[in-house]
Write an enzyme that holds these catalytic residues in place. Structure first.
Site, PDB file in Angstrom:
ATOM      1  N   GLU A 238      18.433  27.440  28.048  1.00 20.35           N
ATOM      2  CA  GLU A 238      17.345  27.631  29.119  1.00 20.35           C
ATOM      3  C   GLU A 238      17.631  26.336  30.211  1.00 20.35           C
ATOM      4  OE1 GLU A 238      14.484  30.177  26.603  1.00 20.35           O
ATOM      5  OE2 GLU A 238      13.841  28.221  27.073  1.00 20.35           O
TER       6      GLU A 238
ATOM      7  N   ASP B  33      15.747  35.867  31.460  1.00 12.71           N
ATOM      8  CA  ASP B  33      15.053  34.758  30.749  1.00 12.71           C
ATOM      9  C   ASP B  33      14.107  35.543  29.710  1.00 12.71           C
ATOM     10  OD1 ASP B  33      13.258  32.760  29.781  1.00 12.71           O
ATOM     11  OD2 ASP B  33      12.570  32.257  31.781  1.00 12.71           O
TER      12      ASP B  33
ATOM     13  N   ASP C 279      10.167  21.501  30.920  1.00 15.14           N
ATOM     14  CA  ASP C 279       9.908  23.223  30.830  1.00 15.14           C
ATOM     15  C   ASP C 279       8.727  23.523  30.070  1.00 15.14           C
ATOM     16  OD1 ASP C 279       9.827  26.177  30.514  1.00 15.14           O
ATOM     17  OD2 ASP C 279      11.700  26.071  29.825  1.00 15.14           O
TER      18      ASP C 279
ATOM     19  N   LYS D  39       9.436  35.954  20.037  1.00 14.77           N
ATOM     20  CA  LYS D  39      10.656  34.880  19.983  1.00 14.77           C
ATOM     21  C   LYS D  39      10.385  33.801  19.035  1.00 14.77           C
ATOM     22  CE  LYS D  39      12.611  32.102  23.625  1.00 14.77           C
ATOM     23  NZ  LYS D  39      12.543  31.811  25.018  1.00 14.77           N
TER      24      LYS D  39
END
Ligand code: AMP
Length: 623
Positions: A211, A45, A237, A106
């Protein structure tokens, strides 16, 4: 919708993007018999603030702790005077080296420098980001006295390398095969760039996986079809810096992401901000001093606030305490859970707004949601859980797996399945991830939601040869947009009138790298890795010298013996100071010579000395 919100929905998916996970992976899948002794495939992850790696072993998922014993690793890379630091080591020195400590990369990967989101982010970062060739962002740092610039893929590859090494240390073997997860809304460019980052890190990326899909697999929702109907699973999330809601439709081993929503700038760090603001005000009222503008005091305060926030997830009160916070003044205050919730009320409410947005995108009512899964460290906050539960009118929330590990957990299960390391209980699983942005085709290929190309994102252009001269509108061309299981787009075409297959070339997309560039980065990565090793050897030699200096203080030694030891140690210190670019072999040679000198001195001693054995043991260890 504000600038940071994101949402997308998808129309029913066409056959062209429905895959078996095994499609196109044949060369990576080995026959069962040859799989027994190969290194396991891992799930990574790769998060904005933290990353996590997991593996399927001993019939269960194991979350792999890093060298600090932590199960999650900061997605940070630092360039310090004497070398590169990764993970916790990088994050821990942010205060003293802010301009060369890179994080949140990211947010850059697969994007253009001129993207408004990139422009917004770089404004607030202490490290420098500039426009590189083809508008690709370049991160500029000072490394060992020289200015260096890196693409986002390269920095991401360093984080992936760290996760690879964490896994290799734990498994005591070389690891190559990995699944890397990305947000469901990641575009083709962002997925491709993430895959490239894996390649630069020396990984064989067997799949880029969404994800929320990974989180759903972690909970085993691939097996939950009841009465032959698909189940609607909402994955909520809330991590350190981002918030994603996804609605998955799962059944008969198929996973379809039907819609996503969220906020790319909402997460635990925003909740920390509110606590920091609160403390800054209190400090000002109590001591008439303003710490705003003092970066070091603010960072120390932020660390204490984050700690208190975590405590408030389990306790009704917490203390925020920082000695000598500013101008010699200690700071200490008590904060209640209720106050913390009040300070963040508006931010927490934004979470439920985005659930609504996601349901709108998927065109279902909240009563149509069968299962709600909580993912991301910030879902440990009781108020967040309560808001989600209230929204779904008391529905059970799935949160049994540590929320900051659930994505890596599911990726590890799927990696093992793809790699033939798990029994057949996941057979025929099909993943159909959302097409992140709908596609429009003209001569140029765009992604985006607008009917006008100028508002969309140009992915690439193709040239199609061999079309016969004909009146306007006559030539017909079949174009196939194929998104593979990694969500990566390829375009092919055929002229219908004469059946001739014409070659189509998709020009290099701006945000993508060409193979030659990737190869250059792979070579650079190998050099950086060698430099890391050099740094480790240097540190090990420095530690050894310190040991020798401590030995030299032993009262059991004569003065000449002490002097010889001290001199030998000082000589190595002087050598280290003047040989910054020494190679690993040269550093090792110094160590061996110092060890030999100490051994000689020991042998010369008659009668032996009590620490003799200890020293020799330590020498052997060092060698
Ligand atoms: P992730 O990106 O999923 O690893 O989540 C990281 C975020 O979760 C950070 O902002 C942490 O401060 C936050 N977090 C971790 N544990 C807790 C907790 N017990 N209570 C509140 N927030 C937490």
């Amino acid at each position: 919708m504000d600038e940071n919100s994101h949402s997308l929905s998808t129309t029913p998916l066409t056959d062209s993007i429905v895959h078996s996970p095994y499609q196109g992976q044949e060369e990576e899948l080995l026959p069962m018999a040859s799989r027994r002794n190969i290194a396991p495939a891992i799930g990574i992850d790769l998060g904005t603030t933290y990353s996590c790696v997991a593996v399927w072993q001993n019939n269960r998922v194991e979350i792999i702790p890093n060298d600090q014993g932590n199960r999650i690793t900061p997605s940070s890379v630092a360039f310090a005077e004497d070398g590169r630091l990764l993970g916790d080591a990088a994050k821990n020195q942010t205060d003293v080296n802010p301009t060369n400590t890179v994080f949140a990369v990211k947010r850059l990967i697969g994007r253009r420098f001129s993207d408004s989101s990139v422009q917004n982010d770089v404004k607030y970062w202490p490290f420098k980001v500039v426009a590189g060739p083809s508008d690709r962002p370049r991160i500029v740092v000072n490394y060992r006295g020289n200015q260096k610039d890196f693409y986002a893929e390269e920095i991401s590859s360093m984080i992936l390398l760290k996760m690879k090494e964490v896994a290799e240390t734990y498994l005591a073997t070389t690891v190559k095969n990995a699944i890397i997860t990305v947000p469901a809304y990641f575009s083709d460019s962002q997925r491709q760039a993430t895959k490239n980052a894996g390649a630069i890190a020396g990984l064989n990326v067997i799949r880029i996986m969404d994800e929320p899909t990974a989180a759903a697999i972690a909970y085993g929702f691939d097996k939950i079809t009841v009465d032959g109907n698909n189940k609607n699973v909402l994955v909520f999330d809330l991590g350190g810096g981002t918030f994603d809601v996804s609605l998955l439709s799962i059944g008969h081993g198929n996973f379809v992401v039907r819609a996503t929503a969220g906020d790319t700038h909402l997460g635990g760090e925003d909740f920390d901000d509110r606590l920091v603001d609160h403390c800054v005000k209190e400090f000002k009222t109590k001591y008439k001093k303003d710490i705003i503008g003092n970066a070091k005091s603010l960072r120390r305060l932020r660390t204490a606030c984050e700690r208190a926030k975590r405590i408030l997830s389990f306790s009704s009160r917490a203390t925020i305490q920082v000695d000598c916070l500013y101008d010699g003044v200690d700071f200490s205050t008590r904060i209640s859970q209720a106050r913390f919730e009040e300070l963040n009320k508006d931010r927490f409410m934004r979470c439920t707004d985005q659930i609504e947005e996601c349901l709108r995108g998927a065109q279902i009512d909240k009563t149509g949601v069968d299962v709600v899964v909580l993912v991301g460290g910030s879902t440990r906050i009781p108020k967040v859980q309560q808001l989600v539960q209230d929204f779904f009118e008391g529905k059970e929330l799935f949160k049994g797996i540590h929320p900051d590990e659930a994505v890596a957990y599911g990726a590890a299960i799927y990696a093992a399945d793809l790699h033939g390391q798990r029994k057949k209980d996941m057979q025929n699983l099909v993943l159909v991830d959302v097409t992140p942005l709908s596609l429009g085709i003209t001569v140029k290929i765009y992604e985006g939601e607008s009917a006008e190309t100028k508002y969309n994102n140009l992915l690439g252009e193709f040239r199609l040869g061999g079309i016969e001269p004909a009146p306007h509108g006559v030539p017909e061309i079949d174009a196939v947009l194929d998104i593979d299981a990694n969500g990566i787009l390829t375009v092919s075409a055929q002229v219908r009138s004469n059946g001739a297959k014409n070659e189509i070339v998709i020009s290099k997309r701006n945000a993508d790298l060409i193979p030659e560039e990737i190869q250059t980065m792979v070579e650079a990565a190998a050099r950086y890795k060698a430099e890391d090793k050099e740094l480790k050897m240097r540190i090990s030699l420095e530690d050894f010298v310190e040991k020798v200096k401590t030995m030299a203080m032993d009262p059991g030694l004569s003065d000449p013996e002490k002097k010889s030891m001290e001199e030998a140690a000082e000589n190595v210190i002087a050598w280290l100071e003047t040989n910054h670019a020494a190679t690993i072999d040269e550093i090792n040679k110094q160590k061996r010579e110092l060890a030999a000198t100490i051994r000689r001195l020991m042998k010369l001693r008659r009668g032996g000395i009590p620490y003799d054995e200890v020293l020799l043991l330590s020498l052997e260890e060092e060698e």
